[in-house]
Design a protein around this motif. Structure first.
Motif, PDB file in Angstrom:
ATOM      1  N   LEU A 476       7.437  -4.494  -3.976  1.00 21.69           N
ATOM      2  CA  LEU A 476       6.844  -4.853  -5.266  1.00 21.69           C
ATOM      3  C   LEU A 476       7.724  -5.856  -5.998  1.00 21.69           C
ATOM      4  CD1 LEU A 476       5.474  -1.427  -6.496  1.00 21.69           C
ATOM      5  CD2 LEU A 476       4.271  -3.283  -5.375  1.00 21.69           C
ATOM      6  N   GLU A 477       9.037  -5.657  -5.941  1.00 23.58           N
ATOM      7  CA  GLU A 477       9.936  -6.623  -6.572  1.00 23.58           C
ATOM      8  C   GLU A 477       9.961  -7.916  -5.776  1.00 23.58           C
ATOM      9  OE1 GLU A 477      13.948  -4.862  -7.230  1.00 23.58           O
ATOM     10  OE2 GLU A 477      12.719  -3.205  -6.530  1.00 23.58           O
ATOM     11  N   LYS A 478      10.014  -7.762  -4.453  1.00 21.05           N
ATOM     12  CA  LYS A 478      10.056  -8.959  -3.617  1.00 21.05           C
ATOM     13  C   LYS A 478       8.826  -9.815  -3.893  1.00 21.05           C
ATOM     14  CE  LYS A 478      12.641  -7.355   0.404  1.00 21.05           C
ATOM     15  NZ  LYS A 478      12.503  -7.058   1.838  1.00 21.05           N
ATOM     16  N   ALA A 479       7.672  -9.160  -4.050  1.00 19.04           N
ATOM     17  CA  ALA A 479       6.450  -9.914  -4.337  1.00 19.04           C
ATOM     18  C   ALA A 479       6.604 -10.698  -5.629  1.00 19.04           C
ATOM     19  CB  ALA A 479       5.257  -8.959  -4.419  1.00 19.04           C
ATOM     20  N   ALA A 480       7.246 -10.056  -6.633  1.00 23.10           N
ATOM     21  CA  ALA A 480       7.444 -10.754  -7.902  1.00 23.10           C
ATOM     22  C   ALA A 480       8.365 -11.961  -7.709  1.00 23.10           C
ATOM     23  CB  ALA A 480       8.026  -9.798  -8.942  1.00 23.10           C
ATOM     24  N   HIS A 481       9.411 -11.777  -6.903  1.00 20.74           N
ATOM     25  CA  HIS A 481      10.338 -12.897  -6.694  1.00 20.74           C
ATOM     26  C   HIS A 481       9.662 -14.046  -5.960  1.00 20.74           C
ATOM     27  CE1 HIS A 481      13.683  -9.661  -6.919  1.00 20.74           C
ATOM     28  NE2 HIS A 481      13.323 -10.082  -8.116  1.00 20.74           N
ATOM     29  N   ILE A 482       8.875 -13.674  -4.940  1.00 23.49           N
ATOM     30  CA  ILE A 482       8.162 -14.704  -4.190  1.00 23.49           C
ATOM     31  C   ILE A 482       7.204 -15.464  -5.100  1.00 23.49           C
ATOM     32  CG2 ILE A 482       6.235 -14.911  -2.573  1.00 23.49           C
ATOM     33  CD1 ILE A 482       8.744 -15.041  -1.072  1.00 23.49           C
ATOM     34  N   VAL A 494       7.921  -5.689 -13.571  1.00 20.00           N
ATOM     35  CA  VAL A 494       7.394  -4.865 -12.479  1.00 20.00           C
ATOM     36  C   VAL A 494       8.056  -3.488 -12.447  1.00 20.00           C
ATOM     37  CG1 VAL A 494       7.252  -4.637  -9.985  1.00 20.00           C
ATOM     38  CG2 VAL A 494       6.694  -6.805 -11.063  1.00 20.00           C
ATOM     39  N   LEU A 495       9.390  -3.451 -12.427  1.00 21.77           N
ATOM     40  CA  LEU A 495      10.060  -2.183 -12.220  1.00 21.77           C
ATOM     41  C   LEU A 495       9.983  -1.269 -13.441  1.00 21.77           C
ATOM     42  CD1 LEU A 495      11.214  -1.371  -9.606  1.00 21.77           C
ATOM     43  CD2 LEU A 495      13.488  -1.844 -10.464  1.00 21.77           C
ATOM     44  N   VAL A 496      10.309  -1.822 -14.611  1.00 19.88           N
ATOM     45  CA  VAL A 496      10.359  -0.969 -15.798  1.00 19.88           C
ATOM     46  C   VAL A 496       9.010  -0.300 -16.097  1.00 19.88           C
ATOM     47  CG1 VAL A 496      10.718  -0.967 -18.301  1.00 19.88           C
ATOM     48  CG2 VAL A 496      12.385  -2.058 -16.808  1.00 19.88           C
TER      49      VAL A 496
ATOM     50  N   SER B  89       3.182  -3.735   3.184  1.00 22.51           N
ATOM     51  CA  SER B  89       2.665  -2.691   2.289  1.00 22.51           C
ATOM     52  C   SER B  89       1.807  -3.303   1.176  1.00 22.51           C
ATOM     53  CB  SER B  89       3.829  -1.931   1.677  1.00 22.51           C
ATOM     54  OG  SER B  89       4.617  -2.834   0.905  1.00 22.51           O
ATOM     55  N   TYR B  90       1.461  -4.574   1.312  1.00 26.94           N
ATOM     56  CA  TYR B  90       0.703  -5.373   0.338  1.00 26.94           C
ATOM     57  C   TYR B  90       1.542  -5.714  -0.880  1.00 26.94           C
ATOM     58  CZ  TYR B  90      -2.775  -2.900   3.087  1.00 26.94           C
ATOM     59  OH  TYR B  90      -3.447  -2.321   4.111  1.00 26.94           O
ATOM     60  N   GLY B  91       2.351  -4.708  -1.368  1.00 30.55           N
ATOM     61  CA  GLY B  91       3.189  -4.971  -2.532  1.00 30.55           C
ATOM     62  C   GLY B  91       2.401  -5.308  -3.782  1.00 30.55           C
ATOM     63  N   LEU B  92       1.218  -4.713  -3.907  1.00 30.12           N
ATOM     64  CA  LEU B  92       0.448  -4.963  -5.136  1.00 30.12           C
ATOM     65  C   LEU B  92       1.037  -4.116  -6.249  1.00 30.12           C
ATOM     66  CD1 LEU B  92      -3.219  -4.978  -3.825  1.00 30.12           C
ATOM     67  CD2 LEU B  92      -1.755  -6.920  -4.376  1.00 30.12           C
ATOM     68  N   TRP B  93       1.162  -4.696  -7.438  1.00 33.73           N
ATOM     69  CA  TRP B  93       1.744  -3.957  -8.552  1.00 33.73           C
ATOM     70  C   TRP B  93       0.710  -2.980  -9.098  1.00 33.73           C
ATOM     71  CZ3 TRP B  93       2.375  -9.586  -9.194  1.00 33.73           C
ATOM     72  CH2 TRP B  93       3.537 -10.029  -8.550  1.00 33.73           C
ATOM     73  N   PRO B  94       1.000  -1.696  -8.980  1.00 38.37           N
ATOM     74  CA  PRO B  94      -0.030  -0.705  -9.323  1.00 38.37           C
ATOM     75  C   PRO B  94      -0.353  -0.643 -10.809  1.00 38.37           C
ATOM     76  CG  PRO B  94       2.036   0.371  -8.727  1.00 38.37           C
ATOM     77  CD  PRO B  94       2.225  -1.090  -8.467  1.00 38.37           C
ATOM     78  N   HIS B  95       0.533  -1.185 -11.660  1.00 40.17           N
ATOM     79  CA  HIS B  95       0.270  -1.100 -13.098  1.00 40.17           C
ATOM     80  C   HIS B  95      -0.467  -2.328 -13.622  1.00 40.17           C
ATOM     81  CE1 HIS B  95       3.842  -3.389 -12.472  1.00 40.17           C
ATOM     82  NE2 HIS B  95       3.970  -3.719 -13.741  1.00 40.17           N
ATOM     83  N   MET B  96      -0.829  -3.244 -12.715  1.00 37.57           N
ATOM     84  CA  MET B  96      -1.576  -4.418 -13.146  1.00 37.57           C
ATOM     85  C   MET B  96      -2.937  -4.427 -12.450  1.00 37.57           C
ATOM     86  SD  MET B  96       1.228  -7.456 -12.919  1.00 37.57           S
ATOM     87  CE  MET B  96       2.948  -7.185 -13.284  1.00 37.57           C
ATOM     88  N   VAL B  98      -6.282  -6.257 -10.684  1.00 39.61           N
ATOM     89  CA  VAL B  98      -6.377  -7.263  -9.633  1.00 39.61           C
ATOM     90  C   VAL B  98      -6.147  -8.659 -10.218  1.00 39.61           C
ATOM     91  CG1 VAL B  98      -8.025  -8.395  -8.090  1.00 39.61           C
ATOM     92  CG2 VAL B  98      -7.852  -5.892  -8.131  1.00 39.61           C
ATOM     93  N   ALA B  99      -6.811  -8.933 -11.346  1.00 38.70           N
ATOM     94  CA  ALA B  99      -6.670 -10.263 -11.954  1.00 38.70           C
ATOM     95  C   ALA B  99      -5.244 -10.506 -12.440  1.00 38.70           C
ATOM     96  CB  ALA B  99      -7.652 -10.405 -13.119  1.00 38.70           C
ATOM     97  N   GLN B 100      -4.616  -9.456 -12.996  1.00 39.45           N
ATOM     98  CA  GLN B 100      -3.237  -9.612 -13.471  1.00 39.45           C
ATOM     99  C   GLN B 100      -2.283  -9.837 -12.301  1.00 39.45           C
ATOM    100  OE1 GLN B 100      -3.050  -5.942 -15.648  1.00 39.45           O
ATOM    101  NE2 GLN B 100      -3.252  -6.962 -17.632  1.00 39.45           N
ATOM    102  N   ASN B 101      -2.542  -9.130 -11.203  1.00 36.91           N
ATOM    103  CA  ASN B 101      -1.722  -9.338 -10.008  1.00 36.91           C
ATOM    104  C   ASN B 101      -1.790 -10.790  -9.558  1.00 36.91           C
ATOM    105  OD1 ASN B 101      -0.307  -7.160  -8.214  1.00 36.91           O
ATOM    106  ND2 ASN B 101      -1.955  -6.067  -9.263  1.00 36.91           N
ATOM    107  N   ILE B 102      -3.017 -11.297  -9.499  1.00 35.54           N
ATOM    108  CA  ILE B 102      -3.196 -12.655  -9.008  1.00 35.54           C
ATOM    109  C   ILE B 102      -2.649 -13.675  -9.997  1.00 35.54           C
ATOM    110  CG2 ILE B 102      -4.939 -14.364  -8.300  1.00 35.54           C
ATOM    111  CD1 ILE B 102      -6.638 -12.012  -7.310  1.00 35.54           C
ATOM    112  N   GLY B 103      -2.794 -13.344 -11.306  1.00 36.65           N
ATOM    113  CA  GLY B 103      -2.392 -14.307 -12.327  1.00 36.65           C
ATOM    114  C   GLY B 103      -0.889 -14.394 -12.560  1.00 36.65           C
ATOM    115  N   TYR B 104      -0.139 -13.421 -12.021  1.00 32.18           N
ATOM    116  CA  TYR B 104       1.296 -13.339 -12.291  1.00 32.18           C
ATOM    117  C   TYR B 104       2.024 -14.634 -11.930  1.00 32.18           C
ATOM    118  CZ  TYR B 104       5.908 -11.028 -12.376  1.00 32.18           C
ATOM    119  OH  TYR B 104       7.197 -10.657 -12.643  1.00 32.18           O
ATOM    120  N   GLY B 105       1.775 -15.112 -10.722  1.00 31.21           N
ATOM    121  CA  GLY B 105       2.457 -16.318 -10.258  1.00 31.21           C
ATOM    122  C   GLY B 105       2.021 -17.562 -11.026  1.00 31.21           C
TER     123      GLY B 105
END
Lengths: 579, 360
Positions: A476-482, A494-496, B89-96, B98-105
């Motif tokens: 999850l963190e790695k995804a954020a860094h990428i 992400v983590l907090v 493991s997909y690494g999707l952020w569970p607290h966001m 789908v749109a927030q996940n995609i919009g993060y970057g």
């Protein structure tokens, strides 16, 4: 090949090697702060035992000489030995069946029995000790008065101010640790293992004794060792129950040395050393057992639905057993305090004439004693501040421990666990020596208490936070860094948020523990810097039954409100079903 | 979209060389697969490209930019590399959502508001998940989460897309579907893609080129068909598909071909310059390359072997026949009916160009 070499290469500017400077900086800071918190007082305790007085730099072995030739030492050793061994034995004997009843049988009202696990969380040992002093004092104790009223006997039924009394009260308040460890292990056991025994031809009872209990053994042992450490560490029970009966153990003897005129600081430091060593040894043993536990691989992270054993008629016996424990550990003490907060005078029968709200009003308006509100304020300030600081430290520590590797991980795991093995009295002695001198002259301020609390309860916070951090995939963190987030940004976005339930649980756990801390506070407080637990002890010493009762109930109420809040927040803050 | 160049990449774990001096060039828009068993160094290589691992030697370029170089002491942190990555493991952020996940970057690249919304919508359309924008990842199926993860990785148009065993958490049927889908998505986006997997079928279906790795080294690079048909060594031949191995001895060699003795049988095959007469050679024949019959075929059938049937296994639609002859055992794939049972005599033959000599 040549064309490749000739091609213009763009080298980005300002790139550090290795990357993530801010991260390394914070990691070093975390390690440093933890080390100072834990090791600085220990260092000064050691120095202190060789120094005749805090301010003079001199080396002498006289403190050790005095302690080891003293008349009290054999008695203290004997008392401590009997009390801790007996308490550990009985707590295990009571706790394991209780855990088995809850985890593995069809006994009714299991939710109620599960409250056992909550008792030490809600009821500080101080409360249990005081309540049992009121219940079991030979002349005026409620149990003894009721007994002589019923039978006309002159002899008291039960004298709590005795070694037996000490062991009984200790056992009542430490059993939950064995219960908690064991019931978790028994609930997380793979039922296949027991089914295999059944298929092979073993009956339910044989399976319990040959499969279930041995598999839970590492958990039972590590619970028992925790009880052992706690029984060495707890100040309130030996102070309220042992000392009046002339029974002194390590922690109360250390306190006596500080109370003396003049206070014998270096003797206290010298006496702390063997106590610290015994606790460290016990912790080391517990870690070895937990380490071994992994080879059992009964806990695999999967959730199991364990098979329940049908007890038939015996289920009522099991319920009665659990019920009796709850009555002795929780119901009777709280009845004492409720009675105490509304009765005109201790010992009066409960009639409408004898009930009064005078004490309640005077307690809450602050008329009774300025100590009351002062101590509540001090405790709240200390616990709010301490828990907040400690949870931040714990979060960073668990993060670097769970994501790190090698030596810095091992060191963080070690340093954040050490305080478990340092009795409050020992930390207090160390802090006295450490912070009575420049550069940190903190003695006589709230700061010294804040440091004591943060140090003592860091392990709780680390445990709470790491158990949720290991559930969060590093991906999850790695995804954020990428995606382009730097370390701090990834941590915060992400983590907090994902850790929030764990952080909050750790915060509450530490807040509640700090609210009731007595072992260190009693030696570190100064006039005007009393905490609630200290005030409770002082009021009890003054024999003001009503205010003691009200203080006790207030302390519990604050804890309960906090726990309730935690449940609400954890539920509300989890819309997506994160965990 | 940029090319990737890896020169002399090396990584130690303690004394073990996890990645051992590898060289690789990934072309613009190409989908290249790092294939190998676990521990072969493929994931370590990917992590070095992503910036999660430091290098012990070598350098990595994306386009003209060096992103990691041991000699130049350059180690660009992952968030400055402008890569996209789909995690196992997909690494999707569970607290966001789908749109927030995609919009993060996008947010991190300063793309906000209507523009971001549009890009998110485009990405969702690409993976056919438009109605799920406001769901949380835990409310999606495994395949849907996979696609969200893909959308998140490509939405900001990264220079390179990294896929770290993205299909291994899916169940068998879904995994097969997603192979084609991922490949299609990759082609649509046209991104330079590095894909890591241990599944040879995934590699076959999805890659433009496959890089087979073993013990930290690259053993073969080639198009899927080349790898399958001309494996560079025994490891590649056995790792990619099922094959029959037999140890033989070269009897004769001419321009037109070689003759190799296999126990009692003699097989004709294409000539190889690197093996001399009298030398030992490893022969590989794929089970499906055999023809077989219970009656003796006409004289002059090349590479005819007569053997005894040991075992017949029904595979659903086809049979596998295990046979034994003097000096060798064979597995033969047959589609359709052929009534043989253990103990029967079987005649099987193989075209000379289907007999492969593997360098030892």
């Amino acid at each position: 090949m040549i064309s490749k070499a000739l091609r213009r290469r763009v080298i980005p500017s300002g790139v550090a090697f290795p990357a993530f400077q801010s991260q390394s900086l914070i990691r070093v800071a975390t390690i440093l702060i933890l080390s100072v918190l834990v090791l600085y007082p220990l260092f000064w305790m050691l120095v202190g035992s060789f120094q005749p007085t805090p301010m003079r730099m001199e080396f002498s072995l006289r403190a050790y000489e005095r302690v080891f030739t003293s008349r009290y030492l054999p008695e203290v050793l004997w008392n401590t030995g009997v009390m801790t061994v007996a308490t550990t034995f009985f707590a295990t004997l009571l706790g394991v069946p209780l855990a088995w009843i809850v985890a593995r049988t069809d006994t009714p009202f299991k939710l109620l029995i599960n409250l056992v696990a909550m008792i030490p969380f809600i009821t500080p040992p101080m409360l249990g000790a005081i309540a049992w002093a009121y219940l079991g004092s030979p002349n005026s104790g409620f149990i003894n008065v009721a007994w002589s009223g019923l039978t006309g006997a002159e002899e008291a039924l039960f004298n709590v101010y005795s070694m037996t009394g000490l062991i009984v009260v200790m056992t009542l308040y430490l059993t939950p640790y064995v219960f908690l460890f064991t019931s978790i292990a028994m609930q997380n056991m793979d039922p296949t293992l027991e089914n295999a025994a059944a298929i092979t031809g073993a009956g339910p009872l044989r399976t319990t004794f040959t499969i279930t209990v041995p598999l839970a053994m590492p958990a039972i042992l590590s619970g028992a060792i925790l009880v052992f450490i706690q029984s060495l560490e707890i100040f309130a029970i030996p102070a309220a129950i042992g000392s009046p009966g002339g029974i002194y153990v390590f922690v109360t003897q250390i306190y006596q040395l500080l109370l003396g005129v003049p206070p014998r600081f270096s003797d206290a430091a010298a006496l702390s050393l063997p106590l610290l060593l015994i606790c460290a040894l016990a912790l080391w043993l517990q870690l070895k057992i937990i380490g071994k536990d992994k080879s059992y691989t009964t806990v695999s992270g999967k959730t199991f639905r364990p098979k329940l054993i049908t007890l038939g008629k015996w289920r009522y016996a099991a319920l009665a057993y659990a019920g009796l424990y709850l009555i002795l550990a929780a119901v009777l003490p709280y009845l004492v305090f409720i009675y105490g907060s509304v009765i005109r005078s201790s010992g009066l029968p409960i009639t409408l004439d004898n009930l009064t709200l005078d004490y309640v009003i005077r307690f809450f308006t602050g008329e009774a004693n300025p100590l009351i509100w002062r101590s509540i304020r001090n405790s709240l300030v200390l616990s709010l501040g301490g828990a907040t600081i400690a949870v931040i430290l714990a979060a960073l520590c668990s993060y670097y421990s769970s994501r790190g590797k090698g030596r810095s991980k091992a060191y963080l795991d070690f340093i954040s666990l050490v305080p478990i093995a340092i009795p409050g009295a020992v930390i207090a002695i160390g802090l006295l020596w450490a912070y009575i001198r420049p550069p940190f002259q903190l003695y006589g301020t709230l700061w010294i208490l804040l440091i004591a609390y943060t140090t003592r309860y860091i392990p709780f916070g680390v445990k709470a936070v790491s158990s949720s951090i290991i559930q969060i995939s590093p991906d999850l963190e790695k995804a954020a860094h990428i995606c382009g987030a730097g370390w701090i940004r990834g941590f915060v976005t992400v983590l907090v948020p994902l850790l929030l339930p764990g952080l909050f649980a750790g915060w509450v756990l530490m807040f509640v523990s700090m609210m009731r801390e007595l072992s260190a506070s009693i030696m570190l407080y100064s006039s005007g810097r009393e905490t609630m637990a200290v005030a409770l002890y002082l009021l009890w010493d003054e024999a003001s039954f009503q205010y003691v009762s009200l203080m006790a109930l207030t302390l519990v109420a604050i804890s309960l409100i906090c726990i309730g809040l935690m449940r609400l927040v954890v539920k509300a803050g989890n819309p997506a079903g994160v965990h | 979209m940029k090319n990737v160049e890896i020169n002399g990449l090396t990584k130690f774990y303690g004394d073990v060389k996890a990645v051992d001096d590898i060289y690789l060039r990934v072309n613009q828009g190409e989908m290249i697969t790092l294939l190998g068993p676990s521990g072969c160094g493929k994931s370590t290589t990917l992590n070095m490209i992503a910036g999660f691992e430091t290098l012990d030697a070598g350098e990595i370029y994306v386009g003209d930019n060096v992103i990691s170089s041991h000699t130049l002491s350059v180690m660009l942190p992952p968030h400055k590399r402008n890569l996209g990555m789909v995690f196992q493991s997909y690494g999707l952020w569970p607290h966001m959502t789908v749109a927030q996940n995609i919009g993060y970057g996008l947010k991190l690249r300063g793309i906000r508001g209507a523009k971001a919304k549009e890009r998110i919508a485009d990405a969702l359309r690409l993976v056919r998940l438009e109605p799920y924008a406001n769901r949380y990842p835990s409310q999606l199926s495994g395949g849907q989460q996979q696609r969200v993860s893909f959308a998140r990785a490509v939405v900001y148009n990264p220079d390179v897309l990294l896929l770290d065993e993205p299909l291994s958490n899916l169940d068998a049927t879904l995994r097969e579907e997603m192979r084609f889908e991922l490949k299609e998505l990759q082609e649509k986006t046209g991104l330079t893609t590095i894909f890591v997997t241990h599944d040879q079928m995934e590699a076959m279906v999805m890659s433009d080129r496959i890089v087979v790795m073993q013990a930290g080294k690259i053993v073969q690079i080639g198009e899927p068909r080349d790898i399958y048909e001309s494996p560079a060594n025994r490891f590649v031949a056995s790792f990619i598909g099922v094959t029959n191995f037999a140890e033989g001895e070269v009897l004769s060699r001419s321009d037109s071909g070689m003759r190799v003795a296999l126990g009692g049988a003699v097989l004709a095959c294409a000539a190889r310059p690197d093996i001399a007469v009298g030398e030992k050679a490893l022969v590989s024949i794929r089970p499906q390359d055999w023809s077989a019959d219970t009656v003796q075929p006409e004289a002059g059938t090349p590479n005819l072997i007569e053997s005894r049937v040991e075992k017949v296994v029904y595979l659903g639609g086809s049979y596998e026949i295990w046979t034994v002859t003097a000096g060798a055992r064979f597995r033969i794939h047959r589609y359709g009916e052929l009534s043989v049972s253990p103990g029967d005599t079987l005649y099987h033959w193989v075209a000379p160009e289907r007999v492969r000599i593997i360098p030892n």
